[in-house]
Design a protein around this motif. Structure first.
Motif, PDB file in Angstrom:
ATOM      1  N   GLY A  30       0.782  -1.229   0.000  1.00 14.76           N
ATOM      2  CA  GLY A  30       0.000   0.000   0.000  1.00 14.76           C
ATOM      3  C   GLY A  30       0.815   1.282   0.000  1.00 14.76           C
ATOM      4  O   GLY A  30       0.241   2.371  -0.082  1.00 14.76           O
ATOM      5  N   THR A  31       2.139   1.187   0.069  1.00 11.55           N
ATOM      6  CA  THR A  31       2.961   2.395   0.064  1.00 11.55           C
ATOM      7  C   THR A  31       2.781   3.139  -1.258  1.00 11.55           C
ATOM      8  O   THR A  31       2.872   2.553  -2.332  1.00 11.55           O
ATOM      9  CB  THR A  31       4.451   2.043   0.258  1.00 11.55           C
ATOM     10  N   GLU A  32       2.550   4.454  -1.188  1.00 14.07           N
ATOM     11  CA  GLU A  32       2.268   5.248  -2.387  1.00 14.07           C
ATOM     12  C   GLU A  32       3.503   5.947  -2.964  1.00 14.07           C
ATOM     13  O   GLU A  32       3.607   6.152  -4.161  1.00 14.07           O
ATOM     14  CB  GLU A  32       1.197   6.294  -2.074  1.00 14.07           C
ATOM     15  N   VAL A  63       8.153 -10.141  -8.825  1.00  9.88           N
ATOM     16  CA  VAL A  63       7.893  -8.707  -8.705  1.00  9.88           C
ATOM     17  C   VAL A  63       7.745  -8.134 -10.110  1.00  9.88           C
ATOM     18  O   VAL A  63       8.673  -8.219 -10.924  1.00  9.88           O
ATOM     19  CB  VAL A  63       9.027  -7.978  -7.959  1.00  9.88           C
ATOM     20  N   GLY A  64       6.585  -7.564 -10.420  1.00  8.02           N
ATOM     21  CA  GLY A  64       6.332  -7.005 -11.744  1.00  8.02           C
ATOM     22  C   GLY A  64       5.798  -5.596 -11.668  1.00  8.02           C
ATOM     23  O   GLY A  64       5.029  -5.258 -10.753  1.00  8.02           O
ATOM     24  N   GLY A  65       6.216  -4.743 -12.626  1.00 10.58           N
ATOM     25  CA  GLY A  65       5.758  -3.362 -12.661  1.00 10.58           C
ATOM     26  C   GLY A  65       4.662  -3.159 -13.681  1.00 10.58           C
ATOM     27  O   GLY A  65       4.515  -3.950 -14.621  1.00 10.58           O
ATOM     28  N   TYR A  71      12.105   0.853 -10.545  1.00  9.60           N
ATOM     29  CA  TYR A  71      12.117   2.102 -11.297  1.00  9.60           C
ATOM     30  C   TYR A  71      11.258   3.143 -10.581  1.00  9.60           C
ATOM     31  O   TYR A  71      10.317   2.812  -9.850  1.00  9.60           O
ATOM     32  CB  TYR A  71      11.565   1.893 -12.707  1.00  9.60           C
ATOM     33  N   SER A  72      11.549   4.394 -10.836  1.00  5.70           N
ATOM     34  CA  SER A  72      10.748   5.470 -10.255  1.00  5.70           C
ATOM     35  C   SER A  72       9.390   5.554 -10.960  1.00  5.70           C
ATOM     36  O   SER A  72       9.232   5.125 -12.102  1.00  5.70           O
ATOM     37  CB  SER A  72      11.484   6.802 -10.404  1.00  5.70           C
ATOM     38  N   GLY A  73       8.395   6.108 -10.251  1.00  8.01           N
ATOM     39  CA  GLY A  73       7.080   6.336 -10.832  1.00  8.01           C
ATOM     40  C   GLY A  73       6.403   5.100 -11.368  1.00  8.01           C
ATOM     41  O   GLY A  73       5.683   5.165 -12.361  1.00  8.01           O
ATOM     42  N   THR A  74       6.592   3.972 -10.714  1.00  5.19           N
ATOM     43  CA  THR A  74       6.070   2.694 -11.205  1.00  5.19           C
ATOM     44  C   THR A  74       5.305   1.965 -10.096  1.00  5.19           C
ATOM     45  O   THR A  74       5.724   1.974  -8.937  1.00  5.19           O
ATOM     46  CB  THR A  74       7.218   1.797 -11.703  1.00  5.19           C
ATOM     47  N   PHE A 108       2.905  -1.701  -4.204  1.00  4.14           N
ATOM     48  CA  PHE A 108       3.435  -0.400  -3.784  1.00  4.14           C
ATOM     49  C   PHE A 108       3.773   0.398  -5.033  1.00  4.14           C
ATOM     50  O   PHE A 108       3.962  -0.160  -6.121  1.00  4.14           O
ATOM     51  CB  PHE A 108       4.670  -0.557  -2.885  1.00  4.14           C
ATOM     52  N   THR A 109       3.839   1.695  -4.875  1.00  3.52           N
ATOM     53  CA  THR A 109       4.159   2.588  -5.983  1.00  3.52           C
ATOM     54  C   THR A 109       5.351   3.454  -5.608  1.00  3.52           C
ATOM     55  O   THR A 109       5.368   4.060  -4.528  1.00  3.52           O
ATOM     56  CB  THR A 109       2.958   3.499  -6.329  1.00  3.52           C
TER      57      THR A 109
END
Length: 328
Positions: free
Chosen positions: A48-50, A72-74, A98-101, A119-120
């Protein structure tokens, strides 16, 4: 007396049986308690981390069990590979997310159902991009370097250079050289072989070029360039002659003129990076005041970004000129 002894013996036997029964009951309860424990899987960053950090790896741990598998998949289609520790109680990704993923983690402990967590990662605050030449898919001469210009000054040059790969087929050693905090060139020791294919990989995404400034270009994209025929022009200003060789054979010679004692023409190996059928050149752009302003210089070919061109001169015999003139 005979009646008392059996009673005493029976009392002694009864106490031993009770102790054995108690131990058996305790062992049974302990076994049931152990069997009742379920593996507990923990994911970091937490479910749940944003705005999770993208500068550290993903970690999955389990207590009261061992890990059978972790995926683990984005949402960008990327996946993170990782390794287990010897006890298979911890899995750690081999690279950072990666960032913003948005990521989904699916972890399964042995003997238990699979569990998922999402998580994002946060977006980087400030970014930089590397613009490269020559253009992807283009064909260049044997002296053309792969040049990358960055939109932000780079302080961690080692990290940025490590994230860039330049390879050639046929293979040759390619070395990078920083000309400034914003320009990095790659080239072989002498020239590329004619017909070479060059592959550039810009894996700059989330590479910290300087404090708090991160690259944004994909880690999975590569670009290809091609080297055409070998054509090398050698200028001898003392002899006022340019000799052109194509694939090692003499192709042409031209008379040339250069600068004077006060305005010497630079020497060294240079590459024609731009060509213009006709262009304007002004003396003010190279610090020579209003000495000249020529609007129609024909067939100008750029040799340096500071203003060195080879071009057809404005003279009666049509000879070529080599000088420090800059296009306005």
């Amino acid at each position: 007396m005979l009646g008392v002894v059996p009673a005493a013996v029976l009392t002694g036997c009864g106490g031993a049986a009770d102790a054995t029964d108690a131990k058996d009951a305790e062992a049974t309860a302990s076994a049931k308690s152990a069997a009742a424990k379920k593996p507990v899987v923990t994911v970091s960053p937490a479910d749940g981390t944003e705005k999770a950090a993208f500068t550290s790896p993903v970690e999955v741990t389990v207590t009261d069990g061992t890990l059978a598998s972790v995926e683990v998949g984005g949402n960008d289609g990327s996946t993170l590979k990782g390794t287990f520790d010897d006890a298979r109680t911890t899995w750690t990704s081999t690279e950072n997310p990666y960032s913003g993923t948005k990521y989904t983690v699916t972890a399964k402990a042995r003997g238990a159902d699979a569990e998922t967590a999402t998580f994002t990662t946060k977006a980087p605050g400030e970014t930089f991009v590397g613009y490269f030449t020559p253009e992807a898919g283009s064909t260049s001469g044997v002296g053309m370097p792969v040049s990358i210009t960055f939109t932000h000054a780079v302080s961690d040059k080692a990290a940025v250079e490590k994230a860039i790969t330049v390879t050639a087929e046929p293979a040759v050693e390619v070395v990078g050289h920083w000309f400034s905090d914003t320009r990095l060139d790659f080239r072989p020791e002498t020239y590329w072989a004619a017909g070479t294919t060059i592959t550039l990989g810009l894996r700059l995404k989330d590479v910290e070029g300087t404090d708090g400034v991160y690259g944004v270009q994909s880690k999975d994209v590569t670009f290809h360039f091609h080297i055409g025929r070998e054509q090398i022009s050698t200028v001898d200003l003392s002899a006022k002659e340019m000799v052109v060789k194509r694939d090692g054979a003499m192709y042409a010679t031209y008379p040339v003129s250069g600068g004077d004692a006060e305005h010497t023409t630079w020497s060294g190996i240079m590459v024609i990076s731009e060509r213009f059928k006709e262009t304007r050149m002004e003396s003010s752009t190279v610090g020579l005041g209003d000495e000249y302003d020529i609007s129609d210089v024909p067939h100008a070919q750029r040799l340096t970004t500071s203003g060195t061109f080879i071009h057809v001169g404005q003279v009666e015999d049509g000879q070529r000129a080599l000088g420090r003139m800059r296009r306005s």
